[in-house]
Design a protein around this motif. Structure first.
Motif, PDB file in Angstrom:
ATOM      1  N   GLY A 257      -5.912   9.801   5.989  1.00  0.00           N
ATOM      2  CA  GLY A 257      -6.791   9.140   5.031  1.00  0.00           C
ATOM      3  C   GLY A 257      -6.117   8.911   3.697  1.00  0.00           C
ATOM      4  O   GLY A 257      -6.266   7.846   3.090  1.00  0.00           O
ATOM      5  N   LEU A 258      -5.354   9.897   3.219  1.00  0.00           N
ATOM      6  CA  LEU A 258      -4.637   9.744   1.944  1.00  0.00           C
ATOM      7  C   LEU A 258      -3.588   8.639   2.032  1.00  0.00           C
ATOM      8  O   LEU A 258      -3.426   7.851   1.091  1.00  0.00           O
ATOM      9  CB  LEU A 258      -3.996  11.073   1.554  1.00  0.00           C
ATOM     10  N   LEU A 259      -2.860   8.574   3.152  1.00  0.00           N
ATOM     11  CA  LEU A 259      -1.859   7.510   3.321  1.00  0.00           C
ATOM     12  C   LEU A 259      -2.523   6.137   3.268  1.00  0.00           C
ATOM     13  O   LEU A 259      -2.026   5.218   2.613  1.00  0.00           O
ATOM     14  CB  LEU A 259      -1.122   7.695   4.648  1.00  0.00           C
ATOM     15  N   ALA A 260      -3.656   6.004   3.959  1.00  0.00           N
ATOM     16  CA  ALA A 260      -4.368   4.723   3.942  1.00  0.00           C
ATOM     17  C   ALA A 260      -4.883   4.398   2.544  1.00  0.00           C
ATOM     18  O   ALA A 260      -4.796   3.250   2.084  1.00  0.00           O
ATOM     19  CB  ALA A 260      -5.530   4.758   4.938  1.00  0.00           C
ATOM     20  N   GLY A 261      -5.405   5.413   1.836  1.00  0.00           N
ATOM     21  CA  GLY A 261      -5.912   5.197   0.484  1.00  0.00           C
ATOM     22  C   GLY A 261      -4.830   4.763  -0.474  1.00  0.00           C
ATOM     23  O   GLY A 261      -5.031   3.850  -1.290  1.00  0.00           O
ATOM     24  N   VAL A 262      -3.651   5.389  -0.387  1.00  0.00           N
ATOM     25  CA  VAL A 262      -2.531   5.009  -1.262  1.00  0.00           C
ATOM     26  C   VAL A 262      -2.085   3.593  -0.963  1.00  0.00           C
ATOM     27  O   VAL A 262      -1.814   2.802  -1.883  1.00  0.00           O
ATOM     28  CB  VAL A 262      -1.366   6.009  -1.085  1.00  0.00           C
ATOM     29  N   ALA A 263      -2.008   3.237   0.327  1.00  0.00           N
ATOM     30  CA  ALA A 263      -1.587   1.882   0.697  1.00  0.00           C
ATOM     31  C   ALA A 263      -2.549   0.833   0.141  1.00  0.00           C
ATOM     32  O   ALA A 263      -2.132  -0.175  -0.439  1.00  0.00           O
ATOM     33  CB  ALA A 263      -1.485   1.769   2.222  1.00  0.00           C
ATOM     34  N   VAL A 264      -3.839   1.079   0.302  1.00  0.00           N
ATOM     35  CA  VAL A 264      -4.839   0.124  -0.195  1.00  0.00           C
ATOM     36  C   VAL A 264      -4.794   0.029  -1.719  1.00  0.00           C
ATOM     37  O   VAL A 264      -4.858  -1.065  -2.287  1.00  0.00           O
ATOM     38  CB  VAL A 264      -6.242   0.530   0.297  1.00  0.00           C
ATOM     39  N   ALA A 265      -4.678   1.181  -2.381  1.00  0.00           N
ATOM     40  CA  ALA A 265      -4.624   1.168  -3.847  1.00  0.00           C
ATOM     41  C   ALA A 265      -3.413   0.390  -4.340  1.00  0.00           C
ATOM     42  O   ALA A 265      -3.492  -0.349  -5.332  1.00  0.00           O
ATOM     43  CB  ALA A 265      -4.572   2.611  -4.378  1.00  0.00           C
ATOM     44  N   TRP A 266      -2.292   0.530  -3.664  1.00  0.00           N
ATOM     45  CA  TRP A 266      -1.079  -0.189  -4.059  1.00  0.00           C
ATOM     46  C   TRP A 266      -1.273  -1.693  -3.886  1.00  0.00           C
ATOM     47  O   TRP A 266      -0.905  -2.495  -4.753  1.00  0.00           O
ATOM     48  CB  TRP A 266       0.099   0.306  -3.226  1.00  0.00           C
ATOM     49  N   ILE A 267      -1.864  -2.091  -2.758  1.00  0.00           N
ATOM     50  CA  ILE A 267      -2.087  -3.527  -2.513  1.00  0.00           C
ATOM     51  C   ILE A 267      -3.044  -4.103  -3.554  1.00  0.00           C
ATOM     52  O   ILE A 267      -2.821  -5.181  -4.107  1.00  0.00           O
ATOM     53  CB  ILE A 267      -2.634  -3.741  -1.096  1.00  0.00           C
ATOM     54  N   VAL A 268      -4.126  -3.368  -3.831  1.00  0.00           N
ATOM     55  CA  VAL A 268      -5.107  -3.844  -4.818  1.00  0.00           C
ATOM     56  C   VAL A 268      -4.461  -3.945  -6.191  1.00  0.00           C
ATOM     57  O   VAL A 268      -4.748  -4.866  -6.967  1.00  0.00           O
ATOM     58  CB  VAL A 268      -6.330  -2.906  -4.836  1.00  0.00           C
ATOM     59  N   HIS A 269      -3.584  -2.980  -6.506  1.00  0.00           N
ATOM     60  CA  HIS A 269      -2.936  -2.988  -7.817  1.00  0.00           C
ATOM     61  C   HIS A 269      -1.979  -4.169  -7.970  1.00  0.00           C
ATOM     62  O   HIS A 269      -1.983  -4.846  -8.999  1.00  0.00           O
ATOM     63  CB  HIS A 269      -2.190  -1.678  -8.026  1.00  0.00           C
ATOM     64  N   THR A 270      -1.159  -4.401  -6.954  1.00  0.00           N
ATOM     65  CA  THR A 270      -0.144  -5.466  -7.060  1.00  0.00           C
ATOM     66  C   THR A 270      -0.713  -6.840  -6.765  1.00  0.00           C
ATOM     67  O   THR A 270      -0.245  -7.839  -7.307  1.00  0.00           O
ATOM     68  CB  THR A 270       1.018  -5.193  -6.104  1.00  0.00           C
ATOM     69  N   ARG A 271      -1.717  -6.898  -5.851  1.00  0.00           N
ATOM     70  CA  ARG A 271      -2.321  -8.172  -5.440  1.00  0.00           C
ATOM     71  C   ARG A 271      -1.264  -9.157  -4.933  1.00  0.00           C
ATOM     72  O   ARG A 271      -1.344 -10.358  -5.198  1.00  0.00           O
ATOM     73  CB  ARG A 271      -3.110  -8.799  -6.595  1.00  0.00           C
ATOM     74  N   LYS A 272      -0.280  -8.641  -4.205  1.00  0.00           N
ATOM     75  CA  LYS A 272       0.788  -9.481  -3.675  1.00  0.00           C
ATOM     76  C   LYS A 272       0.854  -9.322  -2.161  1.00  0.00           C
ATOM     77  O   LYS A 272       0.898  -8.205  -1.643  1.00  0.00           O
ATOM     78  CB  LYS A 272       2.131  -9.109  -4.300  1.00  0.00           C
ATOM     79  N   SER A 273       0.908 -10.463  -1.455  1.00  0.00           N
ATOM     80  CA  SER A 273       0.940 -10.432  -0.003  1.00  0.00           C
ATOM     81  C   SER A 273       2.221  -9.789   0.515  1.00  0.00           C
ATOM     82  O   SER A 273       2.221  -9.132   1.555  1.00  0.00           O
ATOM     83  CB  SER A 273       0.803 -11.852   0.554  1.00  0.00           C
ATOM     84  N   ARG A 274       3.324  -9.977  -0.223  1.00  0.00           N
ATOM     85  CA  ARG A 274       4.583  -9.408   0.269  1.00  0.00           C
ATOM     86  C   ARG A 274       4.558  -7.880   0.231  1.00  0.00           C
ATOM     87  O   ARG A 274       5.246  -7.230   1.020  1.00  0.00           O
ATOM     88  CB  ARG A 274       5.766  -9.944  -0.534  1.00  0.00           C
ATOM     89  N   VAL A 275       3.773  -7.308  -0.675  1.00  0.00           N
ATOM     90  CA  VAL A 275       3.626  -5.848  -0.686  1.00  0.00           C
ATOM     91  C   VAL A 275       2.915  -5.398   0.588  1.00  0.00           C
ATOM     92  O   VAL A 275       3.311  -4.411   1.223  1.00  0.00           O
ATOM     93  CB  VAL A 275       2.845  -5.392  -1.933  1.00  0.00           C
ATOM     94  N   ALA A 276       1.875  -6.129   0.983  1.00  0.00           N
ATOM     95  CA  ALA A 276       1.166  -5.791   2.220  1.00  0.00           C
ATOM     96  C   ALA A 276       2.089  -5.931   3.422  1.00  0.00           C
ATOM     97  O   ALA A 276       2.074  -5.100   4.334  1.00  0.00           O
ATOM     98  CB  ALA A 276      -0.062  -6.693   2.375  1.00  0.00           C
ATOM     99  N   PHE A 277       2.889  -6.995   3.440  1.00  0.00           N
ATOM    100  CA  PHE A 277       3.836  -7.183   4.547  1.00  0.00           C
ATOM    101  C   PHE A 277       4.837  -6.038   4.604  1.00  0.00           C
ATOM    102  O   PHE A 277       5.145  -5.510   5.679  1.00  0.00           O
ATOM    103  CB  PHE A 277       4.563  -8.521   4.385  1.00  0.00           C
ATOM    104  N   ALA A 278       5.345  -5.634   3.437  1.00  0.00           N
ATOM    105  CA  ALA A 278       6.312  -4.531   3.387  1.00  0.00           C
ATOM    106  C   ALA A 278       5.674  -3.232   3.874  1.00  0.00           C
ATOM    107  O   ALA A 278       6.300  -2.453   4.600  1.00  0.00           O
ATOM    108  CB  ALA A 278       6.849  -4.368   1.965  1.00  0.00           C
ATOM    109  N   ALA A 305      -4.897  -1.356   9.901  1.00  0.00           N
ATOM    110  CA  ALA A 305      -6.202  -1.984   9.653  1.00  0.00           C
ATOM    111  C   ALA A 305      -6.559  -1.910   8.170  1.00  0.00           C
ATOM    112  O   ALA A 305      -7.096  -2.875   7.607  1.00  0.00           O
ATOM    113  CB  ALA A 305      -7.278  -1.300  10.493  1.00  0.00           C
ATOM    114  N   SER A 306      -6.235  -0.794   7.522  1.00  0.00           N
ATOM    115  CA  SER A 306      -6.516  -0.665   6.083  1.00  0.00           C
ATOM    116  C   SER A 306      -5.720  -1.687   5.293  1.00  0.00           C
ATOM    117  O   SER A 306      -6.256  -2.349   4.390  1.00  0.00           O
ATOM    118  CB  SER A 306      -6.169   0.754   5.613  1.00  0.00           C
ATOM    119  N   VAL A 307      -4.429  -1.816   5.635  1.00  0.00           N
ATOM    120  CA  VAL A 307      -3.585  -2.802   4.948  1.00  0.00           C
ATOM    121  C   VAL A 307      -4.105  -4.213   5.188  1.00  0.00           C
ATOM    122  O   VAL A 307      -4.197  -5.030   4.262  1.00  0.00           O
ATOM    123  CB  VAL A 307      -2.129  -2.670   5.431  1.00  0.00           C
ATOM    124  N   LEU A 308      -4.475  -4.508   6.436  1.00  0.00           N
ATOM    125  CA  LEU A 308      -4.960  -5.852   6.777  1.00  0.00           C
ATOM    126  C   LEU A 308      -6.262  -6.165   6.053  1.00  0.00           C
ATOM    127  O   LEU A 308      -6.422  -7.257   5.486  1.00  0.00           O
ATOM    128  CB  LEU A 308      -5.154  -5.947   8.290  1.00  0.00           C
TER     129      LEU A 308
END
Length: 556
Positions: A257-278, A305-308
């Motif tokens: 859960g923490l890994l998924a939360g950090v990933a989502v927070a990072w994507i929301v913070h950067t708002r960049k598709s390439r971050v999600a791809f990475a 699924a969280s990243v997507l």
């Protein structure tokens, strides 16, 4: 950002804790296991009761004396342990002979727990061996991914075949998930009817004796199986995993859960598709590497699924914002055209009326000169409007590299303010940082200064302060007055074409000056904005990117 991460952590932790995602997670984990490099069988070999041996020896079941001969050949061939993976619950002639063969070295005999009752080898065979359970734990899709280290019914508890065969300490009441790096189909098979009599083919090996012929014995699917494998080869492959310590360990739900939360927070913070791809690539490749090295299986599906979902949400918001901006832009464009039509109509109507006055009336020389002067004034307004619009339309089409050069922003602004002082009685002060070099069109920057200072002079009666400074990788021009300021609700639109704020009421203007300022800033790769001044007025700020060499030096 933090809220999205925390919510994701809670949801994913609950999903993992209650195994809600197993229907998707387990098949994806199977794919990851199948991608790991396979290892050869080093500790085990199977003496197979296969089609060839059935043709040579006869139909199954065979006499116990024949099984004793096979065990003796395995012992003579150098086996260190024999695993009799054949269920023998009923006494039969030859049990004593088979028991004597099994006593020659450590031996394991399979048992099964069926309906709460043990099906054990006959007492004679049981006394010569270590009974062990051969039950697999089938998941919802019928795949063998794990087995219990021990099973108990009433007073009797037996270790698993793979645990007993490996001679490792028996962990009581646990579940083991073999990685099956040694595939069941890669376990060496020697037909029971073709054991080499003179060599030692089993030197130091754990020899499994079991059924592989189709129609005999059980068959099971494992995470790395393309088709059902004989149960004896599955036991042997599981033994290889246990001996090497290759077991799949699930990541604790809270960690997932923490890994998924950090990933989502990072994507929301950067708002960049390439971050999600990475991140998706890191989850896929990194998860397989972690599985290979440590045996820990990250929750692939939950993380991906969280990243997507985070990416889809951001893209939806971005698309919605784009649509909103386009709608607002279209509405403003329509409004601009309406205002333009109105602004054009006024001087044209005036010019038409003045022309009719000249043509239709006998005017004195003084009246004719006055009408001609008014006509010239209206024509000047019309020309100014057309010129301003043409400047705005042509600017994006200009070649930046060909039109620009590296200039000292402070020197240019200071020189321009000195020129403007000569035509104004207003107090104009300038403060400039030395060496603010930008790549720009000097003439356009001068027009930005003229428009901003001209607006301040027109709409206020206070002193005007002009500042040039460096801010990060930008050169910043600021013009500040102490007037009544611009209403907060109007600041967003102040740079739109033909828009004139409430403070401009009663003054002449077309609402194109600040539009040109914003367009010039964008053409240079910068930005224009308006803020509340330090003493209540307005502060207009225009930022230009520093020249590349200067920006690099500043970063160092």
């Amino acid at each position: 950002m933090a809220r999205a991460g925390i919510l994701t952590t809670i949801i994913v932790t609950l999903l993992l804790a209650f195994h809600i995602d197993d229907a998707l997670e387990l098949p994806v984990r199977d794919v990851a296991l199948s991608l790991l490099p396979a290892r050869p069988a080093n500790a085990t070999v199977v003496v197979a009761i296969d089609e060839q041996s059935l043709r040579e020896i006869g139909h199954w079941p065979w006499p116990r004396a024949m099984l004793a001969q096979i065990v003796n050949r395995a012992v003579d061939g150098g086996a260190r342990t024999v695993v009799l993976d054949i269920l023998l619950p009923e006494a039969a002639p030859g049990d004593d002979e088979l028991a004597r063969a099994l006593r020659r070295l450590p031996s394991v005999a399979v048992s099964v727990l069926d309906g709460g009752q043990w099906l054990l080898p006959t007492p004679t065979i049981r006394a010569a061996t270590t009974p062990a359970h051969g039950n697999f734990e089938l998941d919802h899709d019928g795949i063998v991914r794990r087995f219990a280290t021990t099973k108990q019914s009433r007073e009797l508890s037996l270790p698993a075949v793979a645990v007993a065969a490996s001679s490792r300490p028996v962990p009581v009441g646990q579940t083991i998930a073999p990685m099956f790096r040694t595939r069941p189909r890669s376990i060496p098979l020697i037909s029971a009817g073709a054991i080499p009599p003179s060599r030692r083919p089993f030197q130091g090996k754990i020899v499994f004796i079991g059924l592989t012929a189709h129609g005999l014995g059980d068959r099971s699917l494992t995470p790395v199986s393309n088709a059902p494998d004989p149960g004896v080869t599955v036991h042997a492959a599981a033994t290889e995993s246990i001996i090497r310590g290759e077991e799949v360990r699930g990541v604790p739900p809270i960690i997932g859960g923490l890994l998924a939360g950090v990933a989502v927070a990072w994507i929301v913070h950067t708002r960049k598709s390439r971050v999600a791809f990475a991140l998706a690539l890191l989850i896929g490749v990194g998860g397989i590497v972690v599985l290979a090295i440590s045996g820990f299986a990250i929750p692939f599906v939950a993380l991906l699924a969280s990243v997507l979902l985070a990416t889809a949400t951001i893209e939806t918001i971005r698309m919605s914002g784009t649509i909103t901006r386009l709608t607002v832009s279209r509405e403003r464009e329509v409004e601009s055209k309406r205002v333009l039509a109105h602004e054009l109509k006024t001087p044209i109507a005036s010019m038409r009326g003045l022309s009719q006055l000249l043509a239709g009336f006998d005017l004195s020389d003084d009246e004719r000169r006055r009408v001609a002067s008014l006509l010239e004034t209206e024509a000047g307004k019309l020309q100014s409007m057309v010129s301003g619009l043409l400047d705005l339309e042509r600017l994006p089409l200009r070649d930046f590299d060909a039109s620009s050069s590296v200039i000292d922003l402070g020197e240019l602004v200071a020189a321009r303010i000195e020129f403007l002082r000569a035509s104004s009685d207003r107090t104009l002060s300038v403060s400039s940082t030395v060496g603010v070099f930008v790549r720009a069109d000097a003439a356009l920057v001068e027009r930005v200064v003229d428009n901003l200072v001209g607006n301040a002079v027109k709409y206020t009666s206070s002193p005007i302060a002009v500042t040039v400074r460096r801010s990060g990788a930008e050169g910043v021009l600021e013009v500040e007055d102490r007037g009544s300021g611009i209403d907060t609700s109007e600041r967003e639109r102040i740079f739109d074409r033909f828009f004139r704020g409430s403070s401009a009421a009663g003054t002449h203007g077309l609402g194109l000056g600040l539009s040109l300022v914003a367009e010039v800033a964008r053409w240079h790769g910068g930005s224009a904005s308006v803020h509340e001044g330090s003493e209540g007025g307005s502060l207009f700020r225009v930022a230009f990117p520093l020249a590349p060499a200067v920006a690099k030096a500043g970063a160092m």
